[in-house]
Scaffold this active site. Structure first.
Site: not given
Length: 526
Positions: A242, A470, A507
């Protein structure tokens, strides 16, 4: 069977009688009872429903056709505000924002920031696992996501499980029998590193929104000050997911000679409009909370309502629709009760719980600054050159004794007169790419500016991973990284993309999928 017209007429007569009975002081109690009975019978319900009475106040005597709805979710917010206010009258309501015991590096040397700000001194909170070898060549720098602390794994000083507990340890993805892993809390954060809640050494007051604008590159430069202090000349690997995946790339670009391998999972090489829009929305709901007070809420009631809503918005982007369909579907928390405007469906209660857990455990100003740093991220060559120019000009002004940034203390940005209008770039700023990020040309080639910006990584083995489910960092953004690296001439780029069949966790897959994500990392590092 009564006709629809007869039923409607009965409802009107009963409603008028009920209104008259409620408003006239001369009307007897028996008249009110008869009117209510007429209204109930006219609805022809086979079974009387029990009234849902959750509101704290007694039902109002008025001419309304229906009782006022209860709002237990708002009651909870008001109760928390009152509790925090009472606490602030004595000791201040702000939590410590510390995830547990850490090590702390204090740097006395000023840190010049990309957008002109300066930190005269700063702290970096960090934790480490595994033994550092004699020549300090087995060190892995682990970068965090937006709101994570340095506590990636349990330690003797803090035995609570960390956010990557199952990925770190003997024989695991980050093998502590082989590597020494260091994880820091980023500057701008609130888990021990210098951020908006820290004290400005210039006046002894909290920075609040006097804290300077940050970039992810600024955070990485601070991390390398720590590595300098530890005597680490070159990292075995830079690893992150991330926001951490973005920092991992930045570490290689900024300190190419000091980084061996790159791991970037569910990140990007430049922030794109969708993720910027979602973070903007989170910042807006937080800043609209009256308790935010333009950032100066310390020692008063913090903007917990805005933080809760911001986290709920973020949570929507962290997981995927298919997962929620499987976990929640259209199920309600209690189908026996009538619908409510407060959390009612299971998915709503899940989001509400996520916001509740977060709203008093992270500094709101840190959320604003760190998320803005993510928005500003762009490893394109032109952006790097523009940042270098700003830094050189700022350094020159400091050397001449001009310490105030940009000549004033306020933001000079003005909003356009119209709600939305295409704005021409000016003042030597970088011209935007006119083609979409996913379709730079007919072959989906990454922009040349990005390829040139990543050229410092042409000799670095790199692992890039994406997840099809995601929605915050779509997999095409990781493909863009891998393609750009290959076009720099890098022949050692491994790219893996997990399909929806492999992971429906969106995610957050990098936090949950030990087999696929953890396995790929372990194999790449060996």
């Amino acid at each position: 069977m009564r006709s629809q017209k007869q039923i409607a007429a009965s409802l009107r007569r009963a409603s008028a009688a009920l209104s008259h009975a409620s408003s006239s002081p001369a009307t007897s109690q028996s008249s009110r009872t008869a009117a209510v009975a007429g209204l109930r019978s006219s609805r022809a319900q086979p079974q009387q429903q029990q009234q849902r009475c959750l509101h704290k106040q007694a039902p109002r005597r008025s001419g309304a056709s229906n009782p006022a709805m209860a709002f237990p979710c708002l009651d909870a917010l008001e109760t928390r505000s009152e509790t925090l206010k009472k606490r602030s009258d004595s000791s201040g309501p702000e939590p410590s924002y510390v995830a547990g015991a850490t090590q702390t590096f204090h740097c006395d040397e000023p840190l010049l920031l990309d957008w002109g700000g300066v930190l005269p001194e700063f702290n970096i909170a960090y934790e480490s696992w595994g033994e550092m070898n004699a020549d300090k060549s087995n060190v892995i720098l682990l970068h965090t996501g937006l709101s994570a602390s340095s506590h990636a794994h349990s330690t003797p000083a803090n035995p609570q499980p960390g956010w990557w507990e199952k990925f770190i340890g003997p024989g695991l993805s980050l093998d502590t029998d082989r590597y020494h892993i260091i994880c820091t809390n980023v500057i701008g954060g609130c888990y021990g590193s210098t951020g908006p809640s820290s004290i400005d050494p210039a006046d002894g007051q909290r920075y609040a929104t006097r804290f300077p604008i940050l970039t992810l590159e600024d955070m990485v430069r601070a991390q390398f000050r720590l590595l300098d202090n530890l005597g680490v000349k070159k990292l075995y690997a830079s690893v992150g997911s991330s926001m951490g995946g973005m920092q991992s790339l930045a570490a290689g670009v900024l300190f190419s000679e000091r980084v061996g391998r790159i791991v970037s999972i569910s990140g990007c090489a430049r922030s794109h409009p969708y993720s910027i829009a979602m973070r903007h929305t989170q910042r807006q709901v937080l800043m609209m909370d009256p308790n935010w007070n333009r950032g100066f809420y310390y020692d008063n009631v913090p903007p917990h309502a805005g933080m809760k809503l911001a986290r709920e918005i973020a949570t929507v982007t962290y997981r995927s629709g298919p997962e929620w369909e499987l976990r929640f579907g259209r199920r309600r928390a209690d189908p026996r009760k009538p619908p409510a405007l407060c959390p009612d469906y299971l998915i709503e209660t899940y989001l509400d719980h996520a916001g509740e857990k977060f709203c008093l455990t992270y500094d709101p100003n840190s959320l604003l600054y760190v998320s803005k740093a993510m928005d500003l991220f762009d490893l394109g060559q032109s952006c790097q050159k523009a940042a270098a120019t700003r830094r050189a000009e700022r350094l020159e002004s400091i050397q001449k004794g001009v310490f105030a940034s940009n000549g004033n203390t306020s933001c000079s940005l003005t909003l356009p007169d119209k709600p939305y209008e295409e704005q021409a770039e000016s003042g030597g700023e970088v011209q935007p790419d006119t083609k979409s990020a996913a379709q730079s040309d007919s072959s989906n080639k990454p922009p040349e500016d990005l390829i040139q910006g990543l050229s410092a990584l042409r000799d670095h083995p790199a692992l890039v991973m994406g997840v099809a489910s995601d929605i915050l960092f779509p997999a095409w953004q990781q493909r863009e990284i891998a393609d750009a690296l290959r076009l720099t001439g890098n022949r050692n780029v491994a790219y893996y993309e997990l399909s929806e069949e492999q992971s429906m966790f969106g995610h957050d897959t990098f936090l949950l999928d030990v087999k696929n994500v953890g396995g790929a990392i372990k194999n790449f590092l060996q």
